[in-house]
Design a protein around this motif. Structure first.
Motif, short mmCIF file in Angstrom:
data_model
loop_
_atom_site.label_atom_id
_atom_site.label_comp_id
_atom_site.label_asym_id
_atom_site.label_seq_id
_atom_site.Cartn_x
_atom_site.Cartn_y
_atom_site.Cartn_z
N ASP A 121 0.82 -1.21 0.00
CA ASP A 121 0.00 0.00 0.00
C ASP A 121 0.86 1.27 0.00
OD1 ASP A 121 0.80 -0.52 2.65
OD2 ASP A 121 -0.97 0.45 3.47
N GLN A 122 2.07 1.18 0.57
CA GLN A 122 2.98 2.34 0.55
C GLN A 122 3.46 2.61 -0.87
OE1 GLN A 122 3.79 4.51 3.08
NE2 GLN A 122 4.65 5.66 1.38
N VAL A 123 3.74 1.55 -1.62
CA VAL A 123 4.18 1.71 -3.01
C VAL A 123 3.12 2.48 -3.79
CG1 VAL A 123 4.67 0.48 -5.16
CG2 VAL A 123 5.68 -0.31 -3.02
N VAL A 124 1.86 2.12 -3.63
CA VAL A 124 0.78 2.79 -4.36
C VAL A 124 0.57 4.20 -3.83
CG1 VAL A 124 -1.67 2.71 -4.94
CG2 VAL A 124 -0.31 0.63 -5.02
N ARG A 125 0.67 4.40 -2.52
CA ARG A 125 0.52 5.76 -1.96
C ARG A 125 1.58 6.71 -2.48
NH1 ARG A 125 -1.07 3.85 3.64
NH2 ARG A 125 1.14 3.47 3.77
N ASP A 126 2.76 6.18 -2.85
CA ASP A 126 3.84 7.02 -3.38
C ASP A 126 3.53 7.52 -4.79
OD1 ASP A 126 5.26 6.71 -1.05
OD2 ASP A 126 6.65 5.22 -1.85
N LEU A 127 2.56 6.93 -5.45
CA LEU A 127 2.17 7.35 -6.80
C LEU A 127 1.13 8.46 -6.68
CD1 LEU A 127 1.64 3.83 -8.42
CD2 LEU A 127 3.72 5.20 -8.45
N GLU A 128 1.50 9.66 -7.05
CA GLU A 128 0.57 10.78 -6.99
C GLU A 128 0.00 11.03 -8.38
OE1 GLU A 128 2.74 14.10 -5.39
OE2 GLU A 128 3.31 12.98 -3.60
N GLY A 129 -1.31 11.00 -8.50
CA GLY A 129 -1.92 11.26 -9.80
C GLY A 129 -3.26 10.56 -9.93
N LYS A 130 -3.68 10.44 -11.17
CA LYS A 130 -4.94 9.77 -11.50
C LYS A 130 -4.58 8.55 -12.33
CE LYS A 130 -7.44 14.09 -11.54
NZ LYS A 130 -8.42 14.93 -12.18
N PHE A 131 -4.88 7.36 -11.82
CA PHE A 131 -4.43 6.16 -12.51
C PHE A 131 -5.19 4.92 -12.08
CE2 PHE A 131 -1.98 6.60 -8.64
CZ PHE A 131 -2.06 5.34 -8.08
N ALA A 132 -5.06 3.91 -12.91
CA ALA A 132 -5.46 2.54 -12.60
C ALA A 132 -4.48 1.66 -13.37
CB ALA A 132 -6.89 2.25 -13.05
N PHE A 133 -4.09 0.54 -12.80
CA PHE A 133 -3.20 -0.35 -13.53
C PHE A 133 -3.47 -1.81 -13.19
CE2 PHE A 133 -0.52 0.78 -9.82
CZ PHE A 133 -0.16 -0.48 -9.35
N ILE A 134 -3.06 -2.65 -14.15
CA ILE A 134 -3.14 -4.11 -14.03
C ILE A 134 -1.74 -4.62 -14.34
CG2 ILE A 134 -4.15 -6.22 -14.95
CD1 ILE A 134 -6.45 -4.36 -16.08
N LEU A 135 -1.15 -5.35 -13.41
CA LEU A 135 0.18 -5.90 -13.62
C LEU A 135 0.12 -7.40 -13.39
CD1 LEU A 135 3.53 -4.47 -12.50
CD2 LEU A 135 2.96 -6.79 -11.81
N TYR A 136 0.72 -8.17 -14.29
CA TYR A 136 0.79 -9.62 -14.14
C TYR A 136 2.24 -10.05 -14.22
CZ TYR A 136 0.58 -14.59 -15.08
OH TYR A 136 0.78 -15.94 -15.01
N ASP A 137 2.71 -10.75 -13.21
CA ASP A 137 4.08 -11.28 -13.16
C ASP A 137 4.00 -12.76 -13.47
OD1 ASP A 137 6.60 -12.23 -12.49
OD2 ASP A 137 6.71 -11.15 -10.59
N SER A 138 4.44 -13.14 -14.66
CA SER A 138 4.31 -14.55 -15.06
C SER A 138 5.31 -15.46 -14.35
CB SER A 138 4.43 -14.70 -16.58
OG SER A 138 5.69 -14.27 -17.02
N SER A 139 6.37 -14.90 -13.79
CA SER A 139 7.33 -15.76 -13.07
C SER A 139 6.80 -16.17 -11.70
CB SER A 139 8.69 -15.05 -12.93
OG SER A 139 8.56 -13.89 -12.14
#
Length: 193
Positions: A121-139
């Motif tokens: 949650d800290q990683v996301v709080r560090d992002l300032e702006g308007k956004f949505a993302f989807i990340l998939y780590d296949s490993s």
């Protein structure tokens, strides 16, 4: 943007699971990705094998909330919106001048995954702006999802008839794959394993 994940990779929340009939499986024969392609000309679909698929298009995007896609070291990321503190984040993660929002999200995720003990949650709080993302780590077969705290970017999720998780910025696409088993994505972060 569109992502469909098999239930073995990303379990959908129980609140989105309901018995419904009539709609097809979002993953069967790439049904929902093909529909996305027919609605959004020039779209690109990435098949993630048995894990699912992701698709994106620059068609009909909001110029204030652009869509970006990147793949780095078996990590795939769809990003929509903008980050206001890009310069600070480039410095924090040791990225070069040409890095953009989607590469920042990938690097933030890799830092979270490899170097912890940074809370997600800290990683996301560090992002300032308007956004949505989807990340998939296949490993690691992890799915990392987030939306800004204000929910500024349209972002929806749902469950198809077979329990696959469907995510998109287009509510009609999610409804096509999930029937009535969908809702706006909650503000903030979600890591699915």
């Amino acid at each position: 943007m569109l992502a469909v994940f098999d239930k073995s990779v990303a379990k959908s929340p129980e609140a989105l699971q309901s018995p419904h009939t009539g709609s097809a499986s979002a993953m069967k024969d790439g049904f929902l990705a093909k529909h996305f392609g027919s609605v959004h000309p020039g779209s690109v679909t990435v098949n993630l094998g048995s894990a699912g698929s992701i698709a994106y298009s620059l068609d009909r995007q909001n110029p204030l909330l652009p869509r970006l896609f990147a793949a780095v070291d078996d990590i795939f990321c769809l990003f929509q919106g903008h980050i206001e503190n890009v310069a600070l984040l480039k410095q924090r993660y040791g990225l070069n001048k040409t890095s953009n929002e989607v590469t920042i999200v990938i690097e933030a995720y890799r830092t979270l995954r490899d170097r912890g003990p940074y809370p997600a949650d800290q990683v996301v709080r560090d992002l300032e702006g308007k956004f949505a993302f989807i990340l998939y780590d296949s490993s690691t077969k992890n799915v990392f999802l987030a939306a800004d705290a204000d929910g500024s970017v349209p972002f929806f999720w749902g469950t198809d008839t077979e329990g696959h998780l469907v995510l998109s910025d287009d509510s009609e696409i999610v409804q096509k794959g999930c029937g009535k088993s969908f809702a706006p994505f909650p503000k903030g972060i979600k890591i699915l394993k």
